[in-house]
Scaffold this active site. Sequence first.
Site, PDB file in Angstrom:
ATOM      1  N   LYS A  54       0.856  -1.138   0.031  1.00 41.51           N
ATOM      2  CA  LYS A  54       0.188   0.069   0.065  1.00 41.51           C
ATOM      3  C   LYS A  54       0.861   1.234   0.084  1.00 41.51           C
ATOM      4  CE  LYS A  54      -3.892  -2.284   2.053  1.00 41.51           C
ATOM      5  NZ  LYS A  54      -4.638  -2.507   3.446  1.00 41.51           N
ATOM      6  N   GLN A  98      -4.928  -1.286   9.770  1.00 48.27           N
ATOM      7  CA  GLN A  98      -4.727  -2.402   9.026  1.00 48.27           C
ATOM      8  C   GLN A  98      -5.402  -3.707  10.103  1.00 48.27           C
ATOM      9  OE1 GLN A  98      -3.418  -3.537   5.694  1.00 48.27           O
ATOM     10  NE2 GLN A  98      -4.310  -5.276   6.356  1.00 48.27           N
ATOM     11  N   ASP A 121     -11.404   3.113   4.128  1.00 45.42           N
ATOM     12  CA  ASP A 121     -11.888   1.732   3.811  1.00 45.42           C
ATOM     13  C   ASP A 121     -13.379   1.399   3.532  1.00 45.42           C
ATOM     14  OD1 ASP A 121      -9.961  -0.271   3.917  1.00 45.42           O
ATOM     15  OD2 ASP A 121      -9.616  -0.415   5.822  1.00 45.42           O
TER      16      ASP A 121
END
Length: 290
Positions: A54, A98, A121
């Site tokens: 990422k 995460q 997200d």
Amino acid sequence: MAAQIIDGKAIAAEVRQQVAADVKSLQASHGLTPGLAVVLVGEDPASKVYVKNKAAQTVEVGMQSFEHKLPADTSEEDVLVLVQTLNADKNVNGILVQLPLPKHINAEKVLNSIDPNKDVDGFHPTNVGRLWIGERTLVPCTPTGSAILAKKIIPNLKGVNAVIIGRSNIVGKPMAALLLRESCTVTIAHSQTKDLPAVCRGADLLVAAVGRPEMVKRDWIKPGAVVIDVGINRVPGENGKTKLVGDVAYAECAEVAGAITPVPGGVGPMTIACLLQNTVTAAKMQYGIE
Ligand code: NAD
């Protein structure tokens, strides 16, 4: 006739190119370089790889990357304090924590503490609500990527019969909301669905997000249907090695489908590309840019 293979790697590269162009134009028009902060708690090897990828792709498209790696014994309070700091930081437009988090940390509490306008997200209840009522919002990355792949084959999804197998908050439900927004007729199938093969045979667009290796068989597929396989399952391969397979029995279903995503190389590469896209969207939303 063999199905068209939907090349997620190539389409993800197109999305990243568009993101890079958007970043350049934001810099030119508003002097703004979007920034993505990723928080990793602990040493989970798979999470470390995801976070590294990422960060690398964030920098590649010209955005700022802020990595926060915390030891596994970090307290929940300290993670919440970090999220508050990132919420207040003007250089940070997107925040991603995460998962999975260590067991002593309440993941829901942490995710819900992210400013919804920085929630790249798309998991915050505010963004879930915005998605379902059709407001501009940040949409979970994997369903967004899956919808982009489906639209490459069926650009106008209006009236298409879509079946989604799986009703998770991360994939199945947001996928349903996205396809409803495209005016599909949406069916969500799940572990309690009766005669799943028959339900799937009604699908012009079938999205499998189950987590069961090669569950969807050839005779579940309507001839010519578009099949999007979200599943990522590690199974025993040859010579004692392991390999990745999807939720769809790829070889046999490709003989019937009109188009199909492979695993790997289908939905997988789209997820990070859509995360980068969400970071640009978040920056635009924060600055009131259309
Ligand atoms: P999940 O376990 O949260 O949800 C699975 C869903 O499948 C549930 O809603 C359940 O009702 C349904 N289900 C389970 N068994 C079933 C059965 N026998 N018949 C019908 N439905 C059944 O999983 P998830 O987080 O939604 O992930 C699904 C798959 O997608 C996994 O393989 C995961 O690894 C993969 N995934 C991939 C990406 C990516 O490509 N980047 C991202 C997220 C998830």
